[in-house]
Each structure stands twice: as C-alpha cells, then as structure tokens.
Design a protein around this motif. Structure first.
Motif, PDB file in Angstrom:
ATOM      1  N   MET A 120       0.821  -1.220   0.045  1.00  0.00           N
ATOM      2  CA  MET A 120       0.096   0.065   0.083  1.00  0.00           C
ATOM      3  C   MET A 120       0.744   1.279   0.302  1.00  0.00           C
ATOM      4  SD  MET A 120      -2.939   1.097   2.725  1.00  0.00           S
ATOM      5  CE  MET A 120      -4.486   0.883   2.102  1.00  0.00           C
ATOM      6  N   ASN A 121       0.460   2.098  -0.846  1.00  0.00           N
ATOM      7  CA  ASN A 121       1.337   3.423  -0.894  1.00  0.00           C
ATOM      8  C   ASN A 121       1.136   4.303   0.566  1.00  0.00           C
ATOM      9  OD1 ASN A 121       2.594   5.792  -1.638  1.00  0.00           O
ATOM     10  ND2 ASN A 121       0.979   6.236  -3.627  1.00  0.00           N
ATOM     11  N   THR A 122       2.193   4.750   0.756  1.00  0.00           N
ATOM     12  CA  THR A 122       2.180   5.487   2.067  1.00  0.00           C
ATOM     13  C   THR A 122       1.219   6.727   2.066  1.00  0.00           C
ATOM     14  OG1 THR A 122       4.465   5.067   2.676  1.00  0.00           O
ATOM     15  CG2 THR A 122       3.588   6.879   3.975  1.00  0.00           C
ATOM     16  N   HIS A 123       1.177   7.528   0.932  1.00  0.00           N
ATOM     17  CA  HIS A 123       0.403   8.700   0.697  1.00  0.00           C
ATOM     18  C   HIS A 123      -1.016   8.205   0.818  1.00  0.00           C
ATOM     19  CE1 HIS A 123      -0.825  12.275  -0.611  1.00  0.00           C
ATOM     20  NE2 HIS A 123      -1.693  11.853  -1.642  1.00  0.00           N
ATOM     21  N   LYS A 124      -1.249   6.854   0.198  1.00  0.00           N
ATOM     22  CA  LYS A 124      -2.593   6.569   0.310  1.00  0.00           C
ATOM     23  C   LYS A 124      -3.077   6.089   1.716  1.00  0.00           C
ATOM     24  CE  LYS A 124      -5.838   3.953  -2.595  1.00  0.00           C
ATOM     25  NZ  LYS A 124      -6.057   2.744  -3.569  1.00  0.00           N
ATOM     26  N   CYS A 125      -2.282   5.568   2.413  1.00  0.00           N
ATOM     27  CA  CYS A 125      -2.478   5.076   3.960  1.00  0.00           C
ATOM     28  C   CYS A 125      -2.734   6.475   4.540  1.00  0.00           C
ATOM     29  CB  CYS A 125      -1.467   4.281   4.188  1.00  0.00           C
ATOM     30  SG  CYS A 125      -1.537   3.930   5.980  1.00  0.00           S
ATOM     31  N   CYS A 126      -2.071   7.496   4.481  1.00  0.00           N
ATOM     32  CA  CYS A 126      -2.244   8.654   5.299  1.00  0.00           C
ATOM     33  C   CYS A 126      -3.549   9.403   4.760  1.00  0.00           C
ATOM     34  CB  CYS A 126      -0.958   9.774   5.036  1.00  0.00           C
ATOM     35  SG  CYS A 126       0.426   8.826   5.670  1.00  0.00           S
ATOM     36  N   LYS A 127      -3.857   9.444   3.544  1.00  0.00           N
ATOM     37  CA  LYS A 127      -5.119   9.805   2.869  1.00  0.00           C
ATOM     38  C   LYS A 127      -6.410   9.122   3.699  1.00  0.00           C
ATOM     39  CE  LYS A 127      -7.059  11.429  -1.344  1.00  0.00           C
ATOM     40  NZ  LYS A 127      -6.920  11.563  -2.625  1.00  0.00           N
ATOM     41  N   VAL A 128      -6.384   7.602   3.879  1.00  0.00           N
ATOM     42  CA  VAL A 128      -7.296   7.117   4.386  1.00  0.00           C
ATOM     43  C   VAL A 128      -7.393   7.256   5.870  1.00  0.00           C
ATOM     44  CG1 VAL A 128      -8.147   4.690   5.063  1.00  0.00           C
ATOM     45  CG2 VAL A 128      -7.311   5.061   2.889  1.00  0.00           C
ATOM     46  N   ALA A 129      -6.323   7.291   6.538  1.00  0.00           N
ATOM     47  CA  ALA A 129      -6.287   7.733   7.950  1.00  0.00           C
ATOM     48  C   ALA A 129      -6.949   9.154   8.260  1.00  0.00           C
ATOM     49  CB  ALA A 129      -4.864   7.339   8.446  1.00  0.00           C
ATOM     50  N   ARG A 130      -6.322  10.003   7.394  1.00  0.00           N
ATOM     51  CA  ARG A 130      -6.979  11.427   7.474  1.00  0.00           C
ATOM     52  C   ARG A 130      -8.631  11.443   7.393  1.00  0.00           C
ATOM     53  NH1 ARG A 130      -5.777  14.696   3.105  1.00  0.00           N
ATOM     54  NH2 ARG A 130      -8.013  14.631   2.610  1.00  0.00           N
ATOM     55  N   ARG A 131      -8.941  10.811   6.448  1.00  0.00           N
ATOM     56  CA  ARG A 131     -10.444  10.757   6.211  1.00  0.00           C
ATOM     57  C   ARG A 131     -11.280   9.999   7.302  1.00  0.00           C
ATOM     58  NH1 ARG A 131     -11.373   9.056  -0.174  1.00  0.00           N
ATOM     59  NH2 ARG A 131     -10.367  11.107  -1.182  1.00  0.00           N
ATOM     60  N   ALA A 132     -10.468   9.023   7.872  1.00  0.00           N
ATOM     61  CA  ALA A 132     -11.385   8.431   9.041  1.00  0.00           C
ATOM     62  C   ALA A 132     -11.228   9.357  10.128  1.00  0.00           C
ATOM     63  CB  ALA A 132     -10.601   7.279   9.253  1.00  0.00           C
ATOM     64  N   THR A 133     -10.496  10.160  10.560  1.00  0.00           N
ATOM     65  CA  THR A 133     -10.299  10.984  11.593  1.00  0.00           C
ATOM     66  C   THR A 133     -10.771  12.373  11.517  1.00  0.00           C
ATOM     67  OG1 THR A 133      -8.001  11.243  11.591  1.00  0.00           O
ATOM     68  CG2 THR A 133      -8.734   9.265  12.622  1.00  0.00           C
ATOM     69  N   GLU A 134     -10.978  12.913  10.500  1.00  0.00           N
ATOM     70  CA  GLU A 134     -11.098  14.348  10.327  1.00  0.00           C
ATOM     71  C   GLU A 134     -12.337  15.001  10.854  1.00  0.00           C
ATOM     72  OE1 GLU A 134     -13.202  14.037   5.760  1.00  0.00           O
ATOM     73  OE2 GLU A 134     -11.303  15.181   6.097  1.00  0.00           O
ATOM     74  N   GLY A 135     -13.171  14.249  11.269  1.00  0.00           N
ATOM     75  CA  GLY A 135     -14.185  14.718  12.033  1.00  0.00           C
ATOM     76  C   GLY A 135     -13.945  14.669  13.648  1.00  0.00           C
ATOM     77  N   ALA A 136     -13.104  13.909  14.125  1.00  0.00           N
ATOM     78  CA  ALA A 136     -12.758  13.761  15.607  1.00  0.00           C
ATOM     79  C   ALA A 136     -12.426  14.978  15.993  1.00  0.00           C
ATOM     80  CB  ALA A 136     -11.764  12.557  15.720  1.00  0.00           C
ATOM     81  N   VAL A 137     -11.457  15.775  15.404  1.00  0.00           N
ATOM     82  CA  VAL A 137     -11.036  16.921  16.162  1.00  0.00           C
ATOM     83  C   VAL A 137     -11.804  18.083  16.411  1.00  0.00           C
ATOM     84  CG1 VAL A 137      -9.257  18.907  15.669  1.00  0.00           C
ATOM     85  CG2 VAL A 137      -8.667  16.427  15.038  1.00  0.00           C
ATOM     86  N   PRO A 138     -12.882  18.365  15.324  1.00  0.00           N
ATOM     87  CA  PRO A 138     -13.838  19.347  15.732  1.00  0.00           C
ATOM     88  C   PRO A 138     -14.659  18.822  16.775  1.00  0.00           C
ATOM     89  CG  PRO A 138     -14.146  18.879  13.649  1.00  0.00           C
ATOM     90  CD  PRO A 138     -12.868  18.275  13.984  1.00  0.00           C
ATOM     91  N   GLY A 139     -15.075  17.502  16.886  1.00  0.00           N
ATOM     92  CA  GLY A 139     -15.888  16.817  17.828  1.00  0.00           C
ATOM     93  C   GLY A 139     -15.506  16.812  19.230  1.00  0.00           C
ATOM     94  N   ALA A 140     -13.981  16.450  19.207  1.00  0.00           N
ATOM     95  CA  ALA A 140     -13.323  16.530  20.567  1.00  0.00           C
ATOM     96  C   ALA A 140     -13.371  17.865  21.114  1.00  0.00           C
ATOM     97  CB  ALA A 140     -12.025  15.993  20.309  1.00  0.00           C
TER      98      ALA A 140
END
Length: 103
Positions: free
Chosen positions: A1-21
């Motif tokens: 798996m491409n590192t850039h793609k892995c980071c993109k998937v992780a960012r999409r999964a957690t992007e709503g957590a910061v404003p919610g927290a």
C-alpha cells in the motif's frame, strides 16, 4: 500500500474527530477557558476575550462538521449515481459484482 494513500485514508477516517473533540472538551464557563488557556500556554486573557474565543470555537467547529457532512454526502451521492442512458443501476452493478466473486 502506498504511504500517501494510507495517510489519506487515515485522515479521512479521523477528520471529524478533531472538531468533535473540541466541542466535547470545551468548557461551558469562559472563566474556565481563560484558566485552562493560562495553565496550558502561560497566556492570560480577559473573561470577555475568553467569551468571544469560546463562541468562535463553537461556531467554527459546527461549521466544519457541517462542511464535512456535506462533503461526505456528496461523495456518497457521486458513488451511487450512474451516468444517464447507461442503463446500469446500483442493483445491476451489485449483481454483476456478485456474479464475478467465486463461491
């Protein structure tokens, strides 16, 4: 798996957590916010400035969550839409994908 793609998937999964927290952990009292800010950064602000900061953070986080919801629903809508005249629906796409999987 491409590192850039892995980071993109992780960012999409957690992007709503910061404003919610931030919304969950934001104190209701502006004096508490000023105190937490002073303890964390050593920066002292007035109670009126803490009130405006608190209201700004609430508005910013709510708008960011609304933006993320709209963007996510747009992506889902784009995924489920088909091109006009193709005759291919989601049901037929699922059936053709299901028939290609070996049992």
């Amino acid at each position: 798996m491409n590192t850039h793609k892995c980071c993109k998937v992780a960012r999409r999964a957690t992007e709503g957590a910061v404003p919610g927290a931030i919304l969950v952990l934001l104190p209701k009292c502006p004096v508490c916010l000023a105190g937490y800010l002073a303890v964390a950064t050593g920066l002292g602000i007035s109670v009126s400035a803490a009130t405006y900061l608190r209201e700004f953070l609430i508005a910013f986080c709510c708008l960011l969550l609304i933006y993320l919801i709209i963007r996510h629903s747009y992506r889902l809508g784009r995924y489920f839409k088909t091109s006009p005249g193709s005759g291919r629906t989601l049901k037929s796409a699922w059936a053709s994908a299901k028939s290609t999987v070996p049992s």
